[in-house]
Design an enzyme around this catalytic site. Sequence first.
Site, PDB file in Angstrom:
ATOM      1  N   ASP A 139       0.878  -1.298   0.045  1.00 44.40           N
ATOM      2  CA  ASP A 139      -0.059   0.122   0.063  1.00 44.40           C
ATOM      3  C   ASP A 139       0.963   1.491   0.092  1.00 44.40           C
ATOM      4  OD1 ASP A 139      -3.136   1.076   0.657  1.00 44.40           O
ATOM      5  OD2 ASP A 139      -1.455   2.172   1.684  1.00 44.40           O
ATOM      6  N   VAL A 167      -5.094   2.411  -0.762  1.00 41.72           N
ATOM      7  CA  VAL A 167      -4.648   1.587  -1.840  1.00 41.72           C
ATOM      8  C   VAL A 167      -5.287   0.289  -1.941  1.00 41.72           C
ATOM      9  CG1 VAL A 167      -3.333   0.987  -3.384  1.00 41.72           C
ATOM     10  CG2 VAL A 167      -2.889   3.106  -2.737  1.00 41.72           C
ATOM     11  N   ASP A 168      -4.891  -0.363  -0.578  1.00 42.17           N
ATOM     12  CA  ASP A 168      -5.243  -1.936  -0.543  1.00 42.17           C
ATOM     13  C   ASP A 168      -7.072  -1.950  -0.493  1.00 42.17           C
ATOM     14  OD1 ASP A 168      -2.910  -3.216  -0.790  1.00 42.17           O
ATOM     15  OD2 ASP A 168      -2.504  -3.084   1.484  1.00 42.17           O
ATOM     16  N   LEU A 169      -7.495  -1.103   0.355  1.00 43.99           N
ATOM     17  CA  LEU A 169      -8.959  -1.308   0.879  1.00 43.99           C
ATOM     18  C   LEU A 169      -9.728  -1.108  -0.718  1.00 43.99           C
ATOM     19  CD1 LEU A 169      -8.945   0.315   4.217  1.00 43.99           C
ATOM     20  CD2 LEU A 169      -9.299  -2.016   3.682  1.00 43.99           C
ATOM     21  N   GLY A 172      -9.678  -3.879  -2.770  1.00 35.39           N
ATOM     22  CA  GLY A 172     -10.498  -5.077  -2.145  1.00 35.39           C
ATOM     23  C   GLY A 172     -11.942  -4.839  -2.770  1.00 35.39           C
TER      24      GLY A 172
END
Length: 404
Positions: A139, A167-169, A172
């Site tokens: 991230d 960025v990660d979330l 997802g």
Amino acid sequence: MEALEGLKVLDLSRTLAGPFCTMLLGDMGADIIKVEKPGTGDETRRFTPPKWDGVSAYYLASNRNKRSITIDMKSEEGKQLIYKMAKESDVFIENFRTGAMEKMGLGYEQLKKLNPRLIYCSISGFGRTGPEKNRAGYDLLLQGYGGLMSITGETGGSPVKTGMSLVDLTMGIFAAYGILTAVIARGKTGKGQFIDASLLDGQVSLLNFLVTSYFATGKPAGRMGSAHPTIVPYQAFSAKDMDIILAVPNDGLWAKCCQALNWEDLLTDPRFKTNEDRVTHRHELVYFISKRLSLLESKEIFACLDAAGVPCGPIHTIDQVVNHPHVLSREMILEVEHPIVKNLKMAGFPIKLSDTPASLKRHPPLLGEHTEEILSELGLFADDIEQLKQKHIVGEYKDFKSSI
């Protein structure tokens, strides 16, 4: 019936983007089988501190509504177990480095032969094609590489990451969107497909109007603190007692704002007549507003602007958010029964479906908690499972407190 009931997801992902994706699917009824490495499991189980009764809070946050099985995927017998599960699965999701799954015999083309209906979602930092496809991606790295940190922070200040793993979330969420799109497509074609989900691609997508603005002007956006590049006033200000948000996105609301706070001089000032004027004379207007709001209590400001329908509000801390009456009324804080963690609470379901709502069915699984259950569903008998344990193909699971 839950919306995704009957959808079986084989989840080999770890850390955040993949697990958050599968948690969203699990919340809506999908059966998520989380495959982990024996003994250690998902690396976020060791993302500490903080711990909650000995368990990583980071891991707990993104792994409810799943079942955990531990398998040595590098062993031949372990791969055979993955093959068996893949044959019966609708979705396969992983986030290993480019080429790693193919080397293990678990790439899309390999599993596609076993199950042509399989939807294979591959999450990576830079995608599975292109000159940077072999780079690792986390991230923080992608917040910098993807331009987010260039627009986050105070004007003239150093680059700043967002306060959470944006960025990660968001990847997802994007991955869940891609998976469900592929499920709908499979209903029409009868075939699965490969989903190439890149953290960088997701971040570039989030730049949205800033991308188009750059091509329109030739000038990249920079850091502006809480301010907005094309709307004024639309930022944080300091009232007499606390910091607040004032969001005035159009000329109609600007007029209401000035009338509510008795700023007739600002309303009639030709420098601030339209939003374009206000952007041109941003610094003068922000100076006037800052000086006037600093003399008023926040309650007084909110009372005037709320009555006029002008968007405004406080800047809450996390503890204020999670205990706010409105947040609680929206059922955005879940209380989860857990075999180790007492009074476990998590962020709730953000989407409210009237007929097929999300639901809490399972606590975040302990490492390998459902190994025997899942293997039994594959048709293995107790003796077969015991042999796999003795060979360390699957992890030994004895009790809740021995394996977290």
